[in-house]
Design a protein around this motif. Sequence first.
Motif, short mmCIF file in Angstrom:
data_model
loop_
_atom_site.label_atom_id
_atom_site.label_comp_id
_atom_site.label_asym_id
_atom_site.label_seq_id
_atom_site.Cartn_x
_atom_site.Cartn_y
_atom_site.Cartn_z
N LYS A 43 13.57 34.10 -9.35
CA LYS A 43 12.38 34.72 -9.91
C LYS A 43 12.52 34.83 -11.42
CE LYS A 43 10.71 37.43 -5.97
NZ LYS A 43 10.35 38.80 -5.49
N LEU A 44 11.46 34.43 -12.11
CA LEU A 44 11.39 34.56 -13.56
C LEU A 44 10.24 35.50 -13.92
CD1 LEU A 44 11.74 30.83 -14.73
CD2 LEU A 44 13.56 32.52 -14.44
N GLY A 45 10.41 36.16 -15.03
CA GLY A 45 9.35 37.02 -15.54
C GLY A 45 9.45 37.12 -17.04
N GLY A 89 10.65 39.44 -18.79
CA GLY A 89 11.91 40.04 -19.21
C GLY A 89 11.72 41.04 -20.33
N THR A 114 3.30 32.67 -7.93
CA THR A 114 3.12 33.60 -9.03
C THR A 114 2.45 34.87 -8.55
OG1 THR A 114 2.78 31.70 -10.50
CG2 THR A 114 2.16 33.85 -11.35
N THR A 115 2.95 35.99 -9.02
CA THR A 115 2.31 37.29 -8.76
C THR A 115 1.95 37.92 -10.10
OG1 THR A 115 4.46 38.40 -8.69
CG2 THR A 115 3.53 37.66 -6.60
N GLY A 150 1.03 33.68 -16.57
CA GLY A 150 2.42 33.66 -17.02
C GLY A 150 2.79 32.32 -17.60
N GLY A 206 11.40 32.83 -18.45
CA GLY A 206 10.05 33.42 -18.40
C GLY A 206 9.44 33.62 -19.77
N THR A 231 3.07 39.12 -20.51
CA THR A 231 3.57 40.29 -19.80
C THR A 231 2.88 40.39 -18.45
OG1 THR A 231 1.88 41.72 -20.81
CG2 THR A 231 4.00 41.54 -21.95
N LYS A 285 5.27 37.63 -12.55
CA LYS A 285 6.54 37.14 -12.03
C LYS A 285 6.24 35.85 -11.27
CE LYS A 285 9.29 41.35 -11.66
NZ LYS A 285 10.11 42.23 -10.76
N LYS A 329 8.21 32.97 -8.63
CA LYS A 329 9.35 32.52 -7.85
C LYS A 329 9.37 31.00 -7.86
CE LYS A 329 11.38 32.67 -3.20
NZ LYS A 329 11.20 33.16 -1.81
#
Length: 604
Positions: free
Chosen positions: A444-446, A448, A502-503, A507, A562, A572, A575, A577
């Motif tokens: 998972k990336l976001g 950060g 994506t949630t 992003g 991310g 911002t 997230k 996956k």
Amino acid sequence: MRRGVPLLAVLALLVVPSTASAVDTYAPFGHPCTPQNGVDFCPTANDSQRVPSFDGVPLDVDVTFPLTGSPPFPAIVLLHGFPGLKTSFEATSPNGLSAAKQTYHYNNVYFAQHGYAVINYTARGFGRSCGEPSSRTSPACDHGWFHFADQRYEAHDTQFLLSTLVDEGLVSPNQIGVSGTSYGGGQSMQLAFLRNRIRTTTGSLIPWKSPGGKLLHIAAAWPRWSWADFADSAIPNGRFLDFKTPGVSDSVKPIGVTKQSVIDELYLGGVVLGYLAPQGADPTADLKTWKDELEAGEPYGSNVQAVGSQFIKFKSALSLGTSPAPLLVMNGWTDPIFPATEGLRVYNYLRGHNKNAAVSLQLGDVGHFRTGNALTSYKVFNGQGSAFFDHYLRGLAGGPAAGAVTALGQGCPKGKVSPGAVTVPSYSKFARGDLHLAFGGSRKLGPGGASDPLGKTYDPVHNSDPCWTVKGGAAKGSLVLKRTSPGFTLAGATTVIAKVKTTGGFGQIDARLWDVTKGKRRLIDTGTYRLKKKQKGKITFQLFGNEYKFAKGHTIELELVGHDSPVFLRDTGFKVKLSTVSADVPTREKPNLKRGIVKPPKRH
């Protein structure tokens, strides 16, 4: 208008072919000329001599003629960057300016000595063309701000100046070439696609006809460090693929990820050295509002969509059709503003509509900020460019073949050219093999935290060395694909394939390709992919591309993060996956199973 000619010279004309000599001169725009440096130089000497453009904005224009030959001459317009001046490509020698390697055999003296009339002028909103506050005479300069390479204004200025010179009998209407670097490159690209048309201030397209009724057209264009699609350059969305024909509006579907540090620097250049339109005063030139809206980040609304649409229609080339003047396009592998993908975009677009399109590419370690800009590269590229103009403007043999690609690699230390020049008949022939990377799990990336040490270290605006190395590992929480290098040459754009879920809101996935050895890493390539809200399924995207030798035993490391800030504006609230992640790294080397190099994958 010519000066008087001595009687002996007149008598000599009776027994030799009719050509002008060093004692002949002309008066373009009414400006007197002076023989110097082996050419006839005709400058705008003061503000009172500036040339009112089609809408009255005064332009600071110099014209340089050969000392031999007779008008009308074939002509080349040299357009400066952002910000810049008419003097950017003026010199006292064909070899150019020692501090600017790109001017080697690319300046007014060089081309005039080769038989061309050369037009150098300062674009509206810069220098004495209403840029410097002391030059802003009223009422002519009241609205003399720059419109950021707009067809309706900057391109129209070039066409107006050429029309005047044609009516004065000094320039041939059928032998006109345009070239420029960066800002001037974007304009020359658009002029090539406008070809024989003018974009009026109302947005309509009309035939390019001089005030005296003569029809004109661009016969060849050589854009350098330029863009085909400014939206893609400023806010890339990752949808361009070098093996597909791009659509005209792909770059804004969806709106991409803002190149934050680059946009900030461009804006600063316009504020400090140009005449920036007051915010809200002119929707065709509202740089401050555009910057604020882009850097506000997602979710982007209709205002940003409108900005993107304006970039495509009026400040880019592809919306103007598929039959431009012959093109030679130069872009930089390591250029963070206008990378190789900008040249490939127009190349693939034209060849996708006509496999025999007259477009050729020059790709190397050239361009803005961190690029090497070695004299070696410009000796190759400028030699081709001169032959290109000679072919299309004067009918001489030579110049790059249609479809051909000449590439020079990024070596280290900065400025070293390695590998040397190679020319292939088409871009599809450049990469001959593939190294495959894979990541078997999921991650998972976001967005950060707000800090990205590697992003700050390698921000191209503040780190001008493409060979810089730093100790340490990949960013915390990143997804890394890697393998040991067998010793190979990267040849173009690395392709990333993954499944995403994506949630949250919009992003991004930012990519960094590293050369790692002995605990130190060097950044070789970057890229980004805009994730749409709740996007899921398979994605394919590419980094911007490079040509670079990975030494045997080094580690090839592809890092997905991310956010890569401040290179790309940080999003911002999202997230994503990633799973089943793989990458294909193109090589110049042919397939060799012992070295792990396989055939390039077939793409559709």
